[in-house]
Motif scaffolding. Structure first.
Motif, mmCIF file in Angstrom:
data_model
loop_
_atom_site.group_PDB
_atom_site.id
_atom_site.type_symbol
_atom_site.label_atom_id
_atom_site.label_comp_id
_atom_site.label_asym_id
_atom_site.label_seq_id
_atom_site.Cartn_x
_atom_site.Cartn_y
_atom_site.Cartn_z
ATOM 1 N N VAL A 36 0.714 -1.170 0.003
ATOM 2 C CA VAL A 36 -0.107 0.052 0.045
ATOM 3 C C VAL A 36 0.967 1.184 -0.126
ATOM 4 O O VAL A 36 1.859 1.448 0.846
ATOM 5 C CB VAL A 36 -1.017 0.201 1.297
ATOM 6 N N LYS A 37 0.508 2.093 -0.953
ATOM 7 C CA LYS A 37 1.326 3.404 -0.870
ATOM 8 C C LYS A 37 0.083 4.573 -0.437
ATOM 9 O O LYS A 37 -0.573 4.739 -1.035
ATOM 10 C CB LYS A 37 1.650 3.648 -2.392
ATOM 11 N N LEU A 38 0.621 5.091 0.702
ATOM 12 C CA LEU A 38 -0.265 6.164 1.309
ATOM 13 C C LEU A 38 0.208 7.337 0.741
ATOM 14 O O LEU A 38 1.251 7.823 0.922
ATOM 15 C CB LEU A 38 -0.082 6.217 2.821
ATOM 16 N N GLU A 39 -0.889 7.891 -0.120
ATOM 17 C CA GLU A 39 -0.677 9.331 -0.311
ATOM 18 C C GLU A 39 -1.422 10.071 0.465
ATOM 19 O O GLU A 39 -2.694 10.485 0.264
ATOM 20 C CB GLU A 39 -0.994 9.547 -1.953
ATOM 21 N N THR A 40 -0.535 10.941 1.397
ATOM 22 C CA THR A 40 -1.233 11.757 2.378
ATOM 23 C C THR A 40 -1.392 13.293 1.890
ATOM 24 O O THR A 40 -0.348 14.003 1.647
ATOM 25 C CB THR A 40 -0.512 11.697 3.721
ATOM 26 N N VAL A 41 -2.541 13.717 1.770
ATOM 27 C CA VAL A 41 -2.597 15.076 1.451
ATOM 28 C C VAL A 41 -3.015 16.026 2.641
ATOM 29 O O VAL A 41 -3.504 15.848 3.473
ATOM 30 C CB VAL A 41 -3.936 15.355 0.518
ATOM 31 N N VAL A 42 -1.910 16.881 2.858
ATOM 32 C CA VAL A 42 -1.922 17.690 3.860
ATOM 33 C C VAL A 42 -2.530 19.053 3.542
ATOM 34 O O VAL A 42 -2.056 19.922 2.919
ATOM 35 C CB VAL A 42 -0.310 18.221 4.515
ATOM 36 N N ALA A 43 -3.804 19.112 3.897
ATOM 37 C CA ALA A 43 -4.594 20.227 3.458
ATOM 38 C C ALA A 43 -5.438 20.766 4.815
ATOM 39 O O ALA A 43 -5.545 20.055 5.539
ATOM 40 C CB ALA A 43 -5.567 19.748 2.322
ATOM 41 N N SER A 44 -5.249 22.248 4.570
ATOM 42 C CA SER A 44 -5.778 23.002 5.872
ATOM 43 C C SER A 44 -7.275 22.920 5.809
ATOM 44 O O SER A 44 -8.003 23.288 6.771
ATOM 45 C CB SER A 44 -5.248 24.235 5.993
ATOM 46 N N SER A 45 -7.967 22.647 4.636
ATOM 47 C CA SER A 45 -9.500 22.527 4.557
ATOM 48 C C SER A 45 -9.859 21.720 3.698
ATOM 49 O O SER A 45 -9.275 20.976 2.795
ATOM 50 C CB SER A 45 -9.938 23.895 4.192
ATOM 51 N N ASP A 46 -11.109 21.101 3.874
ATOM 52 C CA ASP A 46 -11.716 20.336 2.763
ATOM 53 C C ASP A 46 -11.692 20.590 1.350
ATOM 54 O O ASP A 46 -11.612 19.830 0.610
ATOM 55 C CB ASP A 46 -13.274 19.890 3.100
ATOM 56 N N PRO A 47 -11.940 22.183 1.020
ATOM 57 C CA PRO A 47 -12.067 22.427 -0.110
ATOM 58 C C PRO A 47 -10.675 22.296 -0.934
ATOM 59 O O PRO A 47 -10.453 21.632 -2.156
ATOM 60 C CB PRO A 47 -12.369 23.749 -0.470
ATOM 61 N N GLU A 48 -9.451 22.409 0.064
ATOM 62 C CA GLU A 48 -8.175 22.298 -0.584
ATOM 63 C C GLU A 48 -7.842 20.704 -0.931
ATOM 64 O O GLU A 48 -7.214 20.456 -1.892
ATOM 65 C CB GLU A 48 -7.186 22.743 0.288
ATOM 66 N N TYR A 49 -8.550 19.929 0.107
ATOM 67 C CA TYR A 49 -8.070 18.468 -0.377
ATOM 68 C C TYR A 49 -8.845 17.911 -1.585
ATOM 69 O O TYR A 49 -8.159 17.446 -2.220
ATOM 70 C CB TYR A 49 -8.555 17.629 0.999
ATOM 71 N N PHE A 50 -9.992 18.558 -1.706
ATOM 72 C CA PHE A 50 -10.758 18.089 -2.876
ATOM 73 C C PHE A 50 -10.019 18.628 -4.223
ATOM 74 O O PHE A 50 -10.192 18.023 -5.315
ATOM 75 C CB PHE A 50 -12.178 18.328 -2.908
ATOM 76 N N GLN A 51 -9.273 19.764 -3.918
ATOM 77 C CA GLN A 51 -8.723 20.364 -5.208
ATOM 78 C C GLN A 51 -7.543 19.406 -5.337
ATOM 79 O O GLN A 51 -7.510 19.328 -6.706
ATOM 80 C CB GLN A 51 -8.284 21.488 -4.612
ATOM 81 N N LYS A 52 -6.870 18.963 -4.511
ATOM 82 C CA LYS A 52 -5.735 17.900 -4.698
ATOM 83 C C LYS A 52 -6.404 16.658 -5.440
ATOM 84 O O LYS A 52 -5.890 16.014 -6.492
ATOM 85 C CB LYS A 52 -5.141 17.524 -3.356
ATOM 86 N N VAL A 53 -7.682 16.099 -4.843
ATOM 87 C CA VAL A 53 -8.101 14.908 -5.337
ATOM 88 C C VAL A 53 -8.574 15.066 -6.929
ATOM 89 O O VAL A 53 -8.346 14.187 -7.713
ATOM 90 C CB VAL A 53 -9.249 14.269 -4.661
#
Lengths: 440, 298
Positions: A65-82
């Motif tokens: 398993v390769k964990l790709e951890t997104v360090v984002a300060s907010s949900d919108p930022e996380y979804f931007q990455k996704v």
């Protein structure tokens, strides 16, 4: 001149070597499948997941398993990455995601139907909270396995209530008196100016407030929507095609909040309260927020006793519920292995480990209702109110225009909280814009 | 070309090749793709659909586009003159031979080194309606508190104020370098002729500094058009879209509203606007920028 060329050659040779080295490794990984999981987490969660993943790899030697951890300060930022990952066409096998992204992912057929996997594993949807299943279902099919859930309840400074000689929200609730009217009365009594006068006393100076009864629950959406719901209002109609915030019930809720801020001076705007962490510093009596604040704000509270209580009741008892889940993209390269990992992470013991970090309520009912999770005797004493609220809380309306709708509504509401627009005018304007969006 | 010149040219090209490849892959390439995307409807999750110029037509009809443009122009009109004047004044002060001038230069430069996010958060404290330093000072003067970040009138000026925090930064450094390039003997000659300090500033320093002022002006306008961080961190475009600046709206369309094609169209409109602004500035430059030797480039 010659020495320059040698330099260039050396660099080229080095680059070439690195290229071959980098390209060589996948060839050996014939038997072992490597899957990628994109998720969001803070430092403690990351440590936990790394541990879980190595445990998983030990019991499943054929999967890495390769964990790709997104360090984002907010949900919108996380979804931007996704989204960027999705746009690249380089699909991960597991995506952890929240409610807000789901409608769009669903509408675009981005996620895999999980029902066949559930059936094969003999897993029953009824093991989960119904709202959590509902949040990620479409036409009866489940598209993501719920990990956690959360509801909005009321944090309060118990010492401040005691000093003012007031019953606590939980005592009012037990007596069946915990309504928005009681909330307002209490908030006014807790609001003090620099001369020590409370907001319900003559001579109170609203320009010199040093202590507020409450954070005005106007945050978008987790402050405002619960109030609208409990006043009997709706955000959208049941088909999610037209706006209902301009209906009388919703307008009554919004008017209540406007009065709380502007007429009664008993509520501080959330932005102002957050800037200096006023609740944790003992300057605010009450604050509506989610379960996560037990850790986020609670750990910053050093000087007073605090607890949580249900939100006050309007015409009905209500709140807002939101959920996060693991999903598999429809185009994931290794869906079977992805499911194996999701199954592993969702086991009660592994879910409980995550829950012990304190940020989430497990979506698995048995886990959330277990004494280990409810931690009797631990501060906040009434933490079960968050779990109880899952029974009467509502999910956000499902629309692919969610973010735009929240921004549009927020802009109109800003004018209500400053008194530049009446609730009726603002919701009318917001609804006509939102309707245009929804039909778009 | 002599063989030697050819060889040197070849070496030169080879040396800039990494940069050239990077430019093609990470700047020119994405720009070309974004131009293509501006003609499509693209939600990122499914394949883009060609829609011709529809995005540009929709922009014209989008009230928030005009709000964002208006806010950005207002921000630029306030920020650029104030920050240029501030940086220039600081540079003039720090160009004097006073003890420990390098300490002052370093101190004034420091804000530039701080992460924008950290400064933005500090400013939200300074501007807090109830506990902020600014309102405390106002109250000492007997003035009522101002809801800096919660009022549709004051939120944008508050962002301008935050922007001025870095007047001692890179812009000031460029001014300082420009000032130090002005030959001392011109000042001496003017002083001998009896020119006062003010006249020397007006007739010697400013004309000789004008190319540097122009440089800072052009870059300042471009940078202020691209303002994003304070509006995103501090006000998130609010209250009531009063700080919804162009790039923030572009970002929302691209990454939150599933309208990447529309966002690409916005980016190209901004490029055209900035090119037009810069062209106008270059035209106007000939009237006020003085180049030694009379050469006017561009």
């Amino acid at each position: 001149m010659r020495s320059k060329w040698i330099g260039v050659l050396v660099i080229a040779a080095l680059a070439g070597t690195m290229w071959t080295l980098g390209g060589g490794s996948p060839a050996q990984a014939q038997k072992v499948t490597t899957i990628r999981m994109v998720w969001q987490g803070e430092a403690n969660e990351l440590k936990l997941y790394q541990g879980l993943v190595s445990k998983f790899e030990q019991s499943h030697p054929d999967i890495k398993v390769k964990l790709e951890t997104v360090v984002a300060s907010s949900d919108p930022e996380y979804f931007q990455k996704v989204q960027v990952i999705a746009a690249s066409g380089d699909y991960p096998d597991v995506i952890y995601g929240h409610y807000s992204w789901f409608p769009a992912a669903l509408a675009k057929h981005f996620l895999l139907d999980m029902d066949p996997y559930l059936a094969k594993a003999g897993l029953s949807k009824s093991a989960y909270f119904p709202t959590a299943i509902q949040q990620f279902s479409d036409h009866g099919k489940l598209y993501a396995l719920p990990r956690e859930t959360s509801s909005i309840a009321l944090y309060y400074n118990a010492d401040m209530f005691k000093q003012a000689g007031l019953k606590t929200p939980n005592e009012y609730y037990a007596a069946g008196q915990w309504t928005w009217n009681t909330f307002l009365t209490v908030a006014k009594k807790l609001t003090r100016d620099s001369n020590g006068k409370s907001a319900d006393q003559p001579g109170f100076n609203p320009n010199a407030i040093v202590q507020w009864g409450t954070v005005a629950p106007v945050n978008m959406p987790f402050g405002l929507f619960p109030v609208v719901y409990s006043f009997g209002g709706d955000v959208l109609d049941p088909t999610n095609t037209s706006c209902r915030l301009d209906r009388p019930a919703a307008v009554r809720g919004i008017t209540f909040l406007q009065d709380l801020i502007l007429k009664q001076h008993a509520g501080i705007l959330p932005s102002q309260a957050q800037q200096t962490n006023l609740f944790a510093n003992g300057k605010i009596g009450m604050m509506a927020s989610g379960y996560w604040d037990i850790v986020v704000t609670g750990s910053a509270i050093k000087t007073f006793a605090w607890d949580v209580a249900p939100l006050p009741k309007g015409t009905i008892q209500s709140t807002r519920v939101a959920t996060g889940a693991y999903a598999i993209p429809a185009k994931a390269p290794h869906p079977d292995q992805a499911w194996t990992l999701i199954r592993f992470l969702s086991q009660p013991d592994n879910t409980m480990e995550l829950a012990h970090l304190g940020l989430i309520i497990p979506a698995l009912r048995a886990a959330a209702l277990s004494p280990q999770f409810l931690a009797p005797g631990k501060v906040p004493l009434h933490r079960k109110v968050f779990v109880d609220a899952l029974a009467y809380g509502r999910l956000d309306p499902r629309t692919t225009h969610w973010a735009e709708m929240v921004d549009t509504l927020g802009s109109e509401m800003d004018l209500v909280w400053t008194g530049q627009k009446s609730p009726a005018a603002a919701t009318g304007e917001a609804c006509s814009k939102i309707n245009a969006l929804l039909q778009h | 070309m002599t063989p030697r010149a050819r060889r040197e040219a070849l070496t030169g090209f080879l040396l800039i090749l990494p940069w050239g490849l990077g430019f093609l892959a990470f700047t020119a390439g994405p720009m070309a793709i974004s131009l293509g995307l501006s003609l499509t409807k693209w939600d990122i999750l499914t394949a883009p659909q060609y829609v011709g110029l529809a995005n540009f037509a929709n922009l014209w009809r989008d009230p928030l586009f005009w709000t964002a443009l208006r806010n950005t122009l207002a921000y630029t009109l306030l920020t650029v003159p104030l920050s240029l004047a501030g940086s220039l004044t600081l540079a003039l002060l720090l160009n004097r031979r006073v003890p420990a001038v390098s300490v002052f230069r370093a101190l004034f430069y420091l804000p530039e080194l701080m992460p924008t996010v950290a400064t933005a958060i500090i400013w939200t404290w300074l501007l807090n309606t109830h506990f902020g330093l600014l309102n405390y000072l106002l109250s000492r003067l007997g003035l009522p508190p101002v809801a800096w970040l919660e009022s549709t009138t004051w939120a944008l000026p508050s962002l301008v104020l935050m922007g001025l925090w870095t007047i001692g930064g890179n812009r000031m450094l460029i001014f300082l370098a420009g000032l130090q390039g002005i030959p001392e003997e011109l000042h001496e000659a003017a002083a001998l002729d009896g020119a006062s300090r003010g006249r020397r500033l007006w007739h010697v320093t400013l004309p000789l500094l004008s190319p540097v002022i122009f440089f800072n002006l052009v870059l300042g306008v471009i940078a202020s058009f691209q303002v994003f961080t304070p509006a995103y961190i501090v006000t998130n475009g609010g209250p009531a879209d009063s700080t919804l600046v162009y790039v923030l709206y572009l970002y929302r369309n691209g990454f939150q509203y599933f309208q990447m094609g529309y966002a690409a169209a916005m980016a190209w409109v901004m490029l055209v606007l900035l090119l037009a602004f810069t062209w106008v500035q270059f035209r106007l430059m000939q009237r006020w920028v003085y180049y030694e030797g009379g050469a006017t480039p561009g």
